[in-house]
Design a protein around this motif. Sequence first.
Motif, PDB file in Angstrom:
ATOM      1  N   UNK A   1     -28.915 -23.591 -39.419  1.00 18.81           N
ATOM      2  CA  UNK A   1     -28.329 -23.070 -40.628  1.00 18.81           C
ATOM      3  C   UNK A   1     -26.873 -23.522 -40.770  1.00 18.81           C
ATOM      4  N   UNK A   2     -26.099 -23.379 -39.688  1.00 18.78           N
ATOM      5  CA  UNK A   2     -24.693 -23.770 -39.785  1.00 18.78           C
ATOM      6  C   UNK A   2     -24.575 -25.287 -39.942  1.00 18.78           C
ATOM      7  N   UNK A   3     -25.493 -26.024 -39.281  1.00 13.82           N
ATOM      8  CA  UNK A   3     -25.479 -27.480 -39.436  1.00 13.82           C
ATOM      9  C   UNK A   3     -25.726 -27.852 -40.892  1.00 13.82           C
ATOM     10  N   UNK A   4     -26.636 -27.145 -41.556  1.00 11.94           N
ATOM     11  CA  UNK A   4     -26.901 -27.416 -42.970  1.00 11.94           C
ATOM     12  C   UNK A   4     -25.675 -27.151 -43.831  1.00 11.94           C
ATOM     13  N   UNK A   5     -24.922 -26.094 -43.485  1.00  9.15           N
ATOM     14  CA  UNK A   5     -23.708 -25.779 -44.240  1.00  9.15           C
ATOM     15  C   UNK A   5     -22.684 -26.893 -44.097  1.00  9.15           C
ATOM     16  N   UNK A   6     -22.476 -27.357 -42.861  1.00  5.77           N
ATOM     17  CA  UNK A   6     -21.542 -28.458 -42.632  1.00  5.77           C
ATOM     18  C   UNK A   6     -21.997 -29.719 -43.363  1.00  5.77           C
ATOM     19  N   UNK A   7     -23.270 -29.958 -43.335  1.00  4.05           N
ATOM     20  CA  UNK A   7     -23.830 -31.127 -44.024  1.00  4.05           C
ATOM     21  C   UNK A   7     -23.635 -31.023 -45.536  1.00  4.05           C
ATOM     22  N   UNK A   8     -23.912 -29.852 -46.085  1.00  6.03           N
ATOM     23  CA  UNK A   8     -23.711 -29.641 -47.525  1.00  6.03           C
ATOM     24  C   UNK A   8     -22.249 -29.838 -47.913  1.00  6.03           C
ATOM     25  N   UNK A   9     -21.355 -29.282 -47.101  1.00  4.74           N
ATOM     26  CA  UNK A   9     -19.918 -29.426 -47.389  1.00  4.74           C
ATOM     27  C   UNK A   9     -19.489 -30.890 -47.283  1.00  4.74           C
ATOM     28  N   UNK A  10     -20.086 -31.626 -46.341  1.00  2.00           N
ATOM     29  CA  UNK A  10     -19.762 -33.046 -46.174  1.00  2.00           C
ATOM     30  C   UNK A  10     -20.167 -33.824 -47.416  1.00  2.00           C
ATOM     31  N   UNK A  11     -21.356 -33.551 -47.929  1.00  4.76           N
ATOM     32  CA  UNK A  11     -21.812 -34.237 -49.143  1.00  4.76           C
ATOM     33  C   UNK A  11     -20.928 -33.890 -50.341  1.00  4.76           C
ATOM     34  N   UNK A  12     -20.542 -32.626 -50.445  1.00  6.06           N
ATOM     35  CA  UNK A  12     -19.645 -32.226 -51.532  1.00  6.06           C
ATOM     36  C   UNK A  12     -18.290 -32.935 -51.406  1.00  6.06           C
TER      37      UNK A  12
END
Length: 164
Positions: A1-12
């Motif tokens: 879950x936290x990895x997905x958040x970091x990934x989403x923020x990276x794409x943004x």
Amino acid sequence: MIFNYFSDMWHLALQGNLHGIFFYGSLYLLLVGSYSGVYRMKIRRWPSTKGHLINSNVKGGFVDRGTSDQSFTVDVLYEYTVSGTKYKGNRLSDVIIIVSYNLRFVLKKRLASIIKNDDGSVVVFYNPKNPKKSFLIKPSFLSLTFTWALAILPSFYYWMEYHG
């Protein structure tokens, strides 16, 4: 879950979205500021010894243009002894300050804050694990507070803005 958040923020962030940029900017300040804060707290606990100040002045860079284009910094040299071994130091504090011609008074004030003993010696703060590393000025409580505020407040603001 936290990895997905970091990934989403990276794409943004890669898309130039302020949310992602702010996330990684505040994370960077949190990590670097925390490291700096811990290091500066350790310096505040360093022991001291007497030293001899050899040189202390404000040094200016030489520029062909006007004096307002020059950069100034502090130049110090001192000797001190720890456990029978002599050392030389050239660092005023853990912060290197470079100023313009008009702000030279800041450096003069820093030099004036060197602690001088009645016998003419100065107080030298040294790293007990590596005595060749030393400073003449410890981080103040105010500067330490500023360091921690710079580390924590952007992340706090990010959390309140996007999750609060």
